[in-house]
Design a protein around this motif. Structure first.
Motif, PDB file in Angstrom:
ATOM      1  N   GLU A  37     -18.289 -19.152 -11.409  1.00  0.00           N
ATOM      2  CA  GLU A  37     -19.027 -18.617 -12.552  1.00  0.00           C
ATOM      3  C   GLU A  37     -20.450 -18.251 -12.165  1.00  0.00           C
ATOM      4  OE1 GLU A  37     -17.758 -17.749 -15.432  1.00  0.00           O
ATOM      5  OE2 GLU A  37     -15.822 -18.341 -14.576  1.00  0.00           O
ATOM      6  N   ARG A  84     -10.799 -12.739 -10.476  1.00  0.00           N
ATOM      7  CA  ARG A  84     -11.469 -14.011 -10.729  1.00  0.00           C
ATOM      8  C   ARG A  84     -10.482 -15.139 -11.005  1.00  0.00           C
ATOM      9  NH1 ARG A  84     -15.578 -13.088 -15.341  1.00  0.00           N
ATOM     10  NH2 ARG A  84     -15.812 -15.352 -15.086  1.00  0.00           N
ATOM     11  N   ARG A 133     -14.640 -10.413  -8.553  1.00  0.00           N
ATOM     12  CA  ARG A 133     -14.752 -10.247 -10.015  1.00  0.00           C
ATOM     13  C   ARG A 133     -13.436  -9.755 -10.603  1.00  0.00           C
ATOM     14  NH1 ARG A 133     -18.775  -5.682 -11.857  1.00  0.00           N
ATOM     15  NH2 ARG A 133     -17.043  -4.471 -11.001  1.00  0.00           N
ATOM     16  N   GLU A 165     -22.099 -14.560 -12.187  1.00  0.00           N
ATOM     17  CA  GLU A 165     -23.322 -14.358 -12.985  1.00  0.00           C
ATOM     18  C   GLU A 165     -24.418 -13.747 -12.121  1.00  0.00           C
ATOM     19  OE1 GLU A 165     -26.781 -17.099 -15.094  1.00  0.00           O
ATOM     20  OE2 GLU A 165     -24.763 -17.938 -14.847  1.00  0.00           O
ATOM     21  N   SER A 186     -18.950 -22.655  -7.048  1.00  0.00           N
ATOM     22  CA  SER A 186     -19.113 -22.291  -8.452  1.00  0.00           C
ATOM     23  C   SER A 186     -18.866 -20.795  -8.621  1.00  0.00           C
ATOM     24  CB  SER A 186     -20.523 -22.651  -8.939  1.00  0.00           C
ATOM     25  OG  SER A 186     -20.720 -22.187 -10.268  1.00  0.00           O
TER      26      SER A 186
END
Length: 531
Positions: free
Chosen positions: A118, A101, A98, A122, A116
């Motif tokens: 993202e 990123r 994070r 999430e 992925s």
């Protein structure tokens, strides 16, 4: 692992055999439960450590994962749980991902990975929120339990009983959500590839950079034959009979070709053993989880690995896999590092989707023999050993008189485990082009985190209050780095030797280093048939 074109992007094929669970996936930062016992390997050759070579990129989860508590046996499992549940937990430093990123996203783009980021982030935020709520509810439940230990009026006690019941039900619901989120997060995060060496060229295979070129193509004064024609005239191969017995892309070796394979293997082993490598002959059937932990993922039809019906086992595509498993779930003493192995095995690859001229004859086959080098070392030494491995390969091929070039492979051609990969391509006159004969990869801690291979630094950790048994003085463990390189992939070496050393009369000169391993034979002569 050697010969990326043989095994790149490997997946698991059932072929009327047992399918590996769909839950299996790439896991960038995995370690399995570690043995409590320190592995004593003082009987292995001790090699002087090379000067420290600073790492040029930080492994994604290095800092946190070393301190992470090993997953429980329930976390590991044996693929008997629900579909989609990871077989083992990855020690992923989600906070580092994070916080970095942009670097992780750029690395995914460089490699054209389907990961992925993202979705991973999430799911991570959702998991943190649920985890926080679980901790809050546990705190309230403990507080209620403590209050009920005292003297209470019946009505007050009943209120606490009801409150405790409600908290228990709410906690169970949130804990169930946490398990599901954790599993989903693992599933997605395990697809994130290794980070990439900053010097790696960006792009597809065509973007790979030439590091070195040795020799030049031999000039022939006669019409060049390919290895298939030479093999027929010298009576070395039988592809037709093998096709009847086993199917296409299988072969029989005959006559001097048998001696040539054995000579190549024995000569190669003798050379690398002088460099401090311990010889191994490995199992050729392994558990599918070992294949996955080495970085090869079941993913659809374009598969390279044969699996065995009714079991969780696969045929190996490279000795890298069983050698990687030798020290699985171990803590090694720093004093035994580096561990250097040279493993002989047969290799089995489905070659799904392979077609074209380059697949003819021995170039792309389902079964072949190979000597694979494998190194386990300290993180600060892996770049140095990567250079050592490619130098050994180059010296071997130069000794046999081959014309070749060494490539620094581009980012899209690395595969998920490799931090950096060097390929060697040799000139094959019959093909009229270069063909890959070897590669050398630095996988940093990608595989060791999956396989659970750590080491204990020799220095003592600072501790003014040693714990019982003196364990407080032990330095924290770290993950080893693993590297692999092909010393000799027999079929493609045969192609090179036959095609480059052919003579006008149809004979083939045997390179001098191999002659002592072939009983002094110097030349392969054409067989003359009558009638």
């Amino acid at each position: 692992m050697g010969l990326h074109s043989y095994f790149g992007g490997a997946t698991i094929q059932t072929l009327k055999m047992a399918a590996v669970p769909a839950s299996a996936s790439y896991s960038r930062f995995v370690f399995s439960p570690i043995s409590r016992n320190l592995v004593a390997l003082d009987s292995f050759p001790r090699h002087s450590p090379s000067p420290p070579f600073p790492l040029l990129a930080r492994a994604l989860s290095m800092a946190a994962a070393v301190q992470t508590t090993p997953p429980s046996s329930e976390d590991i499992g044996t693929a008997t749980g629900s579909v989609g549940k990871p077989q083992w937990k990855a020690a992923i430093d989600f906070k580092w991902i994070r916080d970095n990123r942009e670097a992780v996203a750029e690395n995914i783009r460089k490699r054209k990975s389907k990961a992925s980021l993202e979705l991973v982030l999430e799911l991570y935020e959702k998991m943190l929120a649920v985890q926080k709520e679980v901790e809050r509810l546990r705190g309230e439940r403990n507080a209620v339990a403590n209050m009920m230990k005292g003297k209470l009026e019946p009505s007050e006690r009943q209120k606490f009983i009801e409150k405790g019941k409600n908290l228990k039900e709410a906690l169970a619901s949130f804990e169930e959500d946490l398990v599901k989120l954790s599993d989903e997060l693992q599933q997605e995060a395990q697809s994130i590839p290794n980070m990439t060496h900053p010097d790696v060229p960006i792009g597809g295979e065509d973007s790979s950079a030439v590091r070195k070129k040795v020799g030049s193509p031999r000039e022939f004064s006669f019409s060049v034959k390919d290895h298939l024609q030479l093999g027929k005239e010298l009576d070395l191969f039988d592809f037709d009979a093998a096709a009847e017995v086993s199917g296409s892309k299988f072969y029989y070796l005959k006559n001097e070709a048998v001696l040539l394979e054995m000579a190549l293997v024995n000569w190669t082993l003798s050379q690398v053993m002088q460099k401090g490598f311990t010889p191994l002959i490995t199992p050729e059937i392994v558990r599918s989880s070992i294949v996955e932990k080495c970085g090869f993922q079941p993913r659809g039809d374009n598969t390279q690995v044969y699996s065995i019906e009714g079991s969780d086992q696969c045929l190996i595509g490279t000795a890298e896999i069983p050698v990687g498993g030798v020290h699985m779930d171990s803590i090694l003493a720093e004093t035994v590092l580096p561990l250097k192995y040279a493993a002989f095995s047969h290799c089995f690859r489905t070659e799904a989707g392979a077609a074209g001229l380059a697949t003819r004859g021995l170039y792309r086959v389902h079964q072949f023999s190979k000597v694979e080098m494998f190194v386990l070392c300290r993180p600060d030494e892996s770049d140095t050993y990567h250079e050592e491995l490619i130098t050994i390969e180059e010296d071997l091929f130069s000794s046999l008189g081959l014309h070749y070039k060494t490539l620094d492979m581009a980012s899209e051609d690395l595969g998920a485990p490799a931090y950096r990969k060097f390929d060697v391509e040799a000139w094959m006159p019959g093909l009229g082009r270069y063909g890959e004969i070897s590669s050398a990869s630095n996988c940093t801690d990608y595989q060791s985190r999956r396989l659970g291979i750590r080491y204990r630094p020799a220095e003592l950790a600072a501790s003014t209050n040693p714990k019982k048994g003196g364990k407080g003085n032990l330095a924290p463990t770290k993950f080893v780095h693993t590297l692999n390189a092909t010393a000799c992939a027999v079929p493609r070496m045969m192609i090179c030797l036959l095609e480059n050393n052919q003579q006008e009369d149809g004979s083939v000169i045997i390179p001098e280093p191999l002659r002592p391993f072939m009983g002094g034979m110097e030349v392969l002569l054409a067989k003359h048939h009558t009638g």
